[in-house]
Design a protein around this motif. Sequence first.
Motif: not given
Length: 265
Positions: A232-244
């Motif tokens: 779940k932490v890694l999934a959160s990281a992917v979601i955070i990175a998408i806008p950038e």
Amino acid sequence: MNPVFEARRLSTRLLLQILVTLMIIPYLFPLVVMVQGSLAGEGFGNYEAVFSVGAVGTFFRNSVIISVATILIVYVLTMFAAFGFSKLHIRGKEVYFWMILAALTLPEVVLLTPLFATTLNLGVYDTYWAVVLPLAALQIPFTVLLARKFIDGVPDSLFDAARVDGANVFTAFRYIIVPMTRPIAAAIVVLTLISSWNDYLLPLVLIQDPAKQTVTLLPQFFVSQFSNDQTKVLASAVIIAIPEIVAYLCLQRLFERGLAAGALK
């Protein structure tokens, strides 16, 4: 843009391709691991679990507000400062310029305590401004350095012609500097977006209200004293990175042109 140097021999091109590939692997490998880890176990169910937290939309809204405000402050102050340092006759401007650059030596961690005390004294603690103002202040020295180098390449004859036509300083800034600095402006926007969107320490320390926290704090929902769900932490990281990633792809050409021109001029 035509290449300055061109590898003519096949062996040279192959060697350069291998070299570039080897240079990319250390940066690409963590991204691959992050995406694969986010899909481990429950697959896309990990992403559903992240969105089921309920605060994702609020966190994204707060990050957008902080990032946009930081970008606007950094852009406006950077362009005015770079224009002044590059084209205006100001007594002692080199001293001020190097004083600004000295701020590049101050890491964010060292400034946490004085920033905490300052936000309390100013009455902005636990507000967006408690994060926006320090982020802008930490970013401006580097962006001023880039923008000044770029503006140095703008011909002085343009300003002389504008002065003959009766333009004042602000008119010259609006009609000469702003249109001609779009490449470096794109670089400033991307760099500031990355810095403000990814910042973790300042929102963690200076914002306590859950309704004002940013998207970088989202992984904390899956890390506690008794559990640590890395998928779940890694999934959160992917979601955070998408806008950038989207922002960089949209501004890629201007970003590269701005950095190249800022470095060479």
